[in-house]
Design a protein around this motif. Structure first.
Motif, PDB file in Angstrom:
ATOM      1  N   LYS A  11       0.816  -1.341  -0.100  1.00  8.17           N
ATOM      2  CA  LYS A  11       0.060  -0.093  -0.088  1.00  8.17           C
ATOM      3  C   LYS A  11       0.669   1.176  -0.025  1.00  8.17           C
ATOM      4  N   HIS A  12       1.879   1.186   0.836  1.00  7.41           N
ATOM      5  CA  HIS A  12       2.866   2.373   0.622  1.00  7.41           C
ATOM      6  C   HIS A  12       3.582   2.393  -0.523  1.00  7.41           C
ATOM      7  N   GLN A  13       3.862   1.364  -1.132  1.00  8.26           N
ATOM      8  CA  GLN A  13       4.445   1.468  -2.599  1.00  8.26           C
ATOM      9  C   GLN A  13       3.405   2.157  -3.568  1.00  8.26           C
ATOM     10  N   ILE A  14       2.124   1.719  -3.664  1.00  7.77           N
ATOM     11  CA  ILE A  14       1.142   2.067  -4.495  1.00  7.77           C
ATOM     12  C   ILE A  14       0.908   3.803  -4.207  1.00  7.77           C
ATOM     13  N   ALA A  15       1.036   4.189  -3.175  1.00  9.97           N
ATOM     14  CA  ALA A  15       0.973   5.613  -2.640  1.00  9.97           C
ATOM     15  C   ALA A  15       2.074   6.391  -3.124  1.00  9.97           C
ATOM     16  N   ARG A  16       3.516   5.717  -3.100  1.00 11.67           N
ATOM     17  CA  ARG A  16       4.614   6.512  -3.651  1.00 11.67           C
ATOM     18  C   ARG A  16       4.351   6.689  -5.135  1.00 11.67           C
ATOM     19  N   ASN A  17       3.836   5.645  -5.710  1.00 15.78           N
ATOM     20  CA  ASN A  17       3.915   5.549  -7.144  1.00 15.78           C
ATOM     21  C   ASN A  17       2.993   6.703  -7.661  1.00 15.78           C
ATOM     22  N   GLU A  18       1.702   6.842  -6.896  1.00 19.34           N
ATOM     23  CA  GLU A  18       0.904   7.692  -7.503  1.00 19.34           C
ATOM     24  C   GLU A  18       1.527   9.057  -7.081  1.00 19.34           C
ATOM     25  N   ALA A  19       2.099   9.448  -5.745  1.00 18.78           N
ATOM     26  CA  ALA A  19       2.740  10.704  -5.844  1.00 18.78           C
ATOM     27  C   ALA A  19       3.964  10.947  -6.875  1.00 18.78           C
ATOM     28  N   LEU A  20       4.418   9.901  -7.450  1.00 20.88           N
ATOM     29  CA  LEU A  20       5.479  10.146  -8.304  1.00 20.88           C
ATOM     30  C   LEU A  20       4.724  10.860  -9.666  1.00 20.88           C
ATOM     31  N   PHE A  21       3.578  10.170 -10.034  1.00 17.17           N
ATOM     32  CA  PHE A  21       3.049  10.585 -11.049  1.00 17.17           C
ATOM     33  C   PHE A  21       2.387  11.874 -11.114  1.00 17.17           C
ATOM     34  N   ARG A  22       1.889  12.171  -9.943  1.00 19.07           N
ATOM     35  CA  ARG A  22       1.276  13.449  -9.623  1.00 19.07           C
ATOM     36  C   ARG A  22       2.388  14.499  -9.914  1.00 19.07           C
ATOM     37  N   GLU A  23       3.608  14.407  -9.527  1.00 20.41           N
ATOM     38  CA  GLU A  23       4.704  15.194  -9.463  1.00 20.41           C
ATOM     39  C   GLU A  23       4.971  15.438 -10.887  1.00 20.41           C
ATOM     40  N   VAL A  24       5.071  14.544 -11.645  1.00 19.35           N
ATOM     41  CA  VAL A  24       5.259  14.536 -13.307  1.00 19.35           C
ATOM     42  C   VAL A  24       4.061  15.512 -13.847  1.00 19.35           C
ATOM     43  N   ASN A  25       2.981  15.153 -13.535  1.00 16.14           N
ATOM     44  CA  ASN A  25       1.778  15.801 -13.940  1.00 16.14           C
ATOM     45  C   ASN A  25       1.836  17.574 -13.799  1.00 16.14           C
ATOM     46  N   GLU A  26       2.504  17.654 -12.437  1.00 16.84           N
ATOM     47  CA  GLU A  26       2.579  19.174 -11.922  1.00 16.84           C
ATOM     48  C   GLU A  26       3.512  19.620 -12.837  1.00 16.84           C
ATOM     49  N   ARG A  27       4.407  19.176 -13.320  1.00 19.85           N
ATOM     50  CA  ARG A  27       5.622  19.548 -14.335  1.00 19.85           C
ATOM     51  C   ARG A  27       4.832  19.676 -15.634  1.00 19.85           C
ATOM     52  N   VAL A  28       4.100  18.650 -16.087  1.00 21.96           N
ATOM     53  CA  VAL A  28       3.494  18.991 -17.318  1.00 21.96           C
ATOM     54  C   VAL A  28       2.461  20.417 -17.482  1.00 21.96           C
ATOM     55  N   ASP A  29       1.811  20.222 -16.207  1.00 22.01           N
ATOM     56  CA  ASP A  29       0.911  21.494 -16.111  1.00 22.01           C
ATOM     57  C   ASP A  29       1.777  22.861 -16.060  1.00 22.01           C
ATOM     58  N   GLU A  30       2.927  22.844 -15.447  1.00 23.10           N
ATOM     59  CA  GLU A  30       3.929  24.142 -15.735  1.00 23.10           C
ATOM     60  C   GLU A  30       4.177  24.324 -16.935  1.00 23.10           C
ATOM     61  N   VAL A  31       4.627  23.285 -17.693  1.00 21.49           N
ATOM     62  CA  VAL A  31       5.158  23.782 -19.110  1.00 21.49           C
ATOM     63  C   VAL A  31       3.934  24.035 -20.162  1.00 21.49           C
ATOM     64  N   SER A  32       2.873  23.650 -19.870  1.00 23.32           N
ATOM     65  CA  SER A  32       1.756  23.682 -20.671  1.00 23.32           C
ATOM     66  C   SER A  32       0.763  24.873 -20.089  1.00 23.32           C
ATOM     67  N   GLY A  33       1.279  25.806 -19.517  1.00 22.22           N
ATOM     68  CA  GLY A  33       0.503  26.993 -18.782  1.00 22.22           C
ATOM     69  C   GLY A  33      -0.211  28.081 -19.594  1.00 22.22           C
ATOM     70  N   GLY A  34      -1.182  28.646 -19.294  1.00 23.28           N
ATOM     71  CA  GLY A  34      -2.007  29.332 -20.123  1.00 23.28           C
ATOM     72  C   GLY A  34      -3.090  28.529 -20.964  1.00 23.28           C
ATOM     73  N   ARG A  35      -3.482  27.478 -20.656  1.00 23.07           N
ATOM     74  CA  ARG A  35      -4.444  26.799 -21.127  1.00 23.07           C
ATOM     75  C   ARG A  35      -5.652  27.347 -20.762  1.00 23.07           C
ATOM     76  N   SER A  36      -6.652  26.858 -21.476  1.00 21.48           N
ATOM     77  CA  SER A  36      -8.162  27.411 -21.171  1.00 21.48           C
ATOM     78  C   SER A  36      -8.929  26.094 -20.900  1.00 21.48           C
ATOM     79  N   THR A  37      -9.764  25.756 -22.107  1.00 19.62           N
ATOM     80  CA  THR A  37     -10.449  24.558 -22.063  1.00 19.62           C
ATOM     81  C   THR A  37      -9.994  23.468 -22.950  1.00 19.62           C
ATOM     82  N   GLU A  38      -8.913  23.876 -23.710  1.00 22.64           N
ATOM     83  CA  GLU A  38      -8.216  22.766 -24.382  1.00 22.64           C
ATOM     84  C   GLU A  38      -7.634  21.643 -23.496  1.00 22.64           C
ATOM     85  N   MET A  39      -7.645  20.316 -23.973  1.00 20.81           N
ATOM     86  CA  MET A  39      -7.320  19.237 -23.321  1.00 20.81           C
ATOM     87  C   MET A  39      -5.679  18.904 -23.110  1.00 20.81           C
ATOM     88  N   THR A  40      -5.229  18.832 -21.991  1.00 23.60           N
ATOM     89  CA  THR A  40      -3.739  18.446 -21.984  1.00 23.60           C
ATOM     90  C   THR A  40      -3.701  16.982 -21.545  1.00 23.60           C
TER      91      THR A  40
END
Length: 113
Positions: A11-40
């Protein structure tokens, strides 16, 4: 090692995996800043270490998931019932909330906290 210890480690490994993917997605969100309603395209934030599937979210959808450190966006069907509850699902993605016991890692690793 007891069965309970193995289950807790899993269960802890699952939580760490999810946290890692969330961190990657936060970087994706930063790079694609300025979106409005388009899909990312974001990575599925499920706890499966070998998952590399993408999910498409609008800005408001992504911000909704990020509004609570216990929420994660995943590919439909990737939920893990013994560590999270399925809150919502559509053809593009599902939203899950970590159970309280497994959710202790999520807030500590939330880049927005």
């Amino acid at each position: 090692m007891s069965t309970d210890d193995r289950d807790q480690r899993r269960k802890h490994q699952i939580a760490r995996n999810e946290a890692l993917f969330r961190e990657v997605n936060e970087r994706v969100d930063e790079v694609s800043g300025g979106r409005s309603t388009e899909m990312t395209e974001f990575l599925c934030e499920c706890g499966h270490a070998d998952c590399t599937q993408a999910i498409a979210l609008r800005d408001a959808e992504y911000e909704h998931v990020r509004s609570d450190p216990l929420l994660f966006a995943i590919v439909p069907g990737h939920e893990i019932a013994d560590v999270e509850d399925l809150l919502d699902s559509n053809e593009r993605f599902s939203i899950v909330r970590k159970h309280a016991d497994e959710g202790v890692i999520a807030p500590r690793t939330d880049p927005r906290s």
